[in-house]
Design a protein around this motif. Structure first.
Motif, mmCIF file in Angstrom:
data_model
loop_
_atom_site.group_PDB
_atom_site.id
_atom_site.type_symbol
_atom_site.label_atom_id
_atom_site.label_comp_id
_atom_site.label_asym_id
_atom_site.label_seq_id
_atom_site.Cartn_x
_atom_site.Cartn_y
_atom_site.Cartn_z
ATOM 1 N N UNK A 1 0.834 -1.202 0.000
ATOM 2 C CA UNK A 1 0.000 0.000 0.000
ATOM 3 C C UNK A 1 0.875 1.262 0.000
ATOM 4 N N UNK A 2 1.957 1.219 0.789
ATOM 5 C CA UNK A 2 2.868 2.371 0.859
ATOM 6 C C UNK A 2 3.612 2.555 -0.463
ATOM 7 N N UNK A 3 4.015 1.420 -1.058
ATOM 8 C CA UNK A 3 4.761 1.498 -2.328
ATOM 9 C C UNK A 3 3.904 2.098 -3.435
ATOM 10 N N UNK A 4 2.586 1.807 -3.383
ATOM 11 C CA UNK A 4 1.663 2.393 -4.375
ATOM 12 C C UNK A 4 1.730 3.914 -4.340
ATOM 13 N N UNK A 5 1.973 4.452 -3.149
ATOM 14 C CA UNK A 5 2.048 5.894 -2.994
ATOM 15 C C UNK A 5 3.474 6.408 -3.151
ATOM 16 N N UNK A 6 4.352 5.551 -3.669
ATOM 17 C CA UNK A 6 5.714 5.966 -3.946
ATOM 18 C C UNK A 6 6.580 6.150 -2.714
ATOM 19 N N UNK A 7 6.197 5.456 -1.635
ATOM 20 C CA UNK A 7 6.977 5.577 -0.400
ATOM 21 C C UNK A 7 8.065 4.510 -0.370
ATOM 22 N N UNK B 1 10.204 -17.888 9.211
ATOM 23 C CA UNK B 1 10.745 -19.212 9.492
ATOM 24 C C UNK B 1 10.129 -19.798 10.760
ATOM 25 N N UNK B 2 10.025 -19.007 11.789
ATOM 26 C CA UNK B 2 9.473 -19.518 13.035
ATOM 27 C C UNK B 2 8.640 -18.436 13.714
ATOM 28 N N UNK B 3 7.323 -18.623 13.670
ATOM 29 C CA UNK B 3 6.408 -17.617 14.199
ATOM 30 C C UNK B 3 6.653 -17.351 15.681
ATOM 31 N N UNK B 4 7.159 -18.374 16.382
ATOM 32 C CA UNK B 4 7.396 -18.210 17.822
ATOM 33 C C UNK B 4 8.486 -17.179 18.096
ATOM 34 N N UNK B 5 9.326 -16.924 17.114
ATOM 35 C CA UNK B 5 10.393 -15.946 17.288
ATOM 36 C C UNK B 5 9.910 -14.524 17.064
ATOM 37 N N UNK B 6 8.685 -14.394 16.589
ATOM 38 C CA UNK B 6 8.153 -13.068 16.289
ATOM 39 C C UNK B 6 8.326 -12.141 17.480
ATOM 40 N N UNK B 7 7.971 -12.652 18.662
ATOM 41 C CA UNK B 7 8.051 -11.823 19.862
ATOM 42 C C UNK B 7 9.499 -11.529 20.211
ATOM 43 N N UNK B 8 10.383 -12.541 19.992
ATOM 44 C CA UNK B 8 11.794 -12.381 20.355
ATOM 45 C C UNK B 8 12.452 -11.253 19.568
ATOM 46 N N UNK B 9 12.129 -11.170 18.278
ATOM 47 C CA UNK B 9 12.745 -10.131 17.453
ATOM 48 C C UNK B 9 11.890 -8.873 17.401
ATOM 49 N N UNK B 10 10.725 -8.926 18.066
ATOM 50 C CA UNK B 10 9.860 -7.753 18.112
ATOM 51 C C UNK B 10 9.012 -7.587 16.869
ATOM 52 N N UNK B 11 8.749 -8.688 16.161
ATOM 53 C CA UNK B 11 7.871 -8.635 14.996
ATOM 54 C C UNK B 11 8.589 -8.160 13.752
ATOM 55 N N UNK B 12 7.823 -8.093 12.653
ATOM 56 C CA UNK B 12 8.365 -7.596 11.388
ATOM 57 C C UNK B 12 8.251 -6.080 11.416
ATOM 58 N N UNK B 13 9.381 -5.416 11.236
ATOM 59 C CA UNK B 13 9.358 -3.953 11.293
ATOM 60 C C UNK B 13 9.254 -3.364 9.889
ATOM 61 N N UNK B 14 8.294 -2.465 9.760
ATOM 62 C CA UNK B 14 8.143 -1.756 8.496
ATOM 63 C C UNK B 14 9.015 -0.510 8.558
ATOM 64 N N UNK B 15 10.103 -0.550 7.779
ATOM 65 C CA UNK B 15 11.076 0.544 7.779
ATOM 66 C C UNK B 15 10.719 1.532 6.668
ATOM 67 N N UNK B 16 10.616 2.804 7.038
ATOM 68 C CA UNK B 16 10.222 3.817 6.058
ATOM 69 C C UNK B 16 11.284 4.914 5.989
ATOM 70 N N UNK B 17 11.565 5.363 4.777
ATOM 71 C CA UNK B 17 12.522 6.440 4.574
ATOM 72 C C UNK B 17 12.095 7.666 5.382
ATOM 73 N N UNK B 18 13.056 8.248 6.069
ATOM 74 C CA UNK B 18 12.806 9.369 6.985
ATOM 75 C C UNK B 18 11.890 10.443 6.386
#
Ligand SMILES: [Zn+2]
Length: 144
Positions: free
Chosen positions: A21-27, A39-56
């Motif tokens: 959705x963000x890429x559609x808006x050229x972000x 790979x392992x859903x149980x690790x989601x909490x350990x790594x703090x989930x998937x982080x959506x990184x956005x250009x400043x």
């Protein structure tokens, strides 16, 4: 260009929908820790989930779009008790259901324990399972 984590996802699908959705808006954006979580859903909490990184430079616009996605998503969820749309998905630590899990939890405390996701109603406090989680169905069957 600096990238800033603006949002964290517990599942791969939601993260990709948001990124698309963000890429559609050229972000300019990308997902961090995506592979670990997949790979392992149980690790989601350990790594703090998937982080959506956005250009400043695009953060403000990205946040607006993500808020809109969130608002649209909330409108599709209704509290079964009071009919409110004021619902937030929260994670609740899974209760150890038997001694095996207790021992497992004791031995593997370095691993994040799996968590259950639940919809929490902020109007009446009612919590109900996330609709798409197949696991919830199994648990209900066990209870009966
Ligand atoms: Zn409610």
């Amino acid at each position: 260009m600096e990238f800033i984590p603006v949002f964290t996802y517990n599942d791969y699908v939601s993260a990709h929908i948001a990124m698309g959705r963000l890429e559609e808006d050229g972000i300019d954006c990308w997902l961090k820790d995506e592979n670990t979580v997949t790979i392992n859903a149980a690790w989601t909490q350990a790594v703090g989930g998937i982080k959506l990184m956005v250009a400043e430079d695009h953060v403000a616009k990205a946040v607006d779009i993500l808020k809109e996605i969130d608002r649209q998503h909330k409108a599709t969820i209704t509290c079964p008790k009071c009919g409110s749309h004021n619902i937030e998905l929260v994670s609740t630590p899974r209760k150890a259901s038997n001694w095996v899990m207790v021992i497992f939890g004791f031995l593997f405390t370095s691993y994040a324990m799996p968590v259950d996701m639940a919809n929490h109603c902020f109007d009446c406090g009612h919590e109900f399972p996330e609709a798409k989680a197949e696991e919830v169905v199994d648990k209900d069957q066990l209870d009966n």
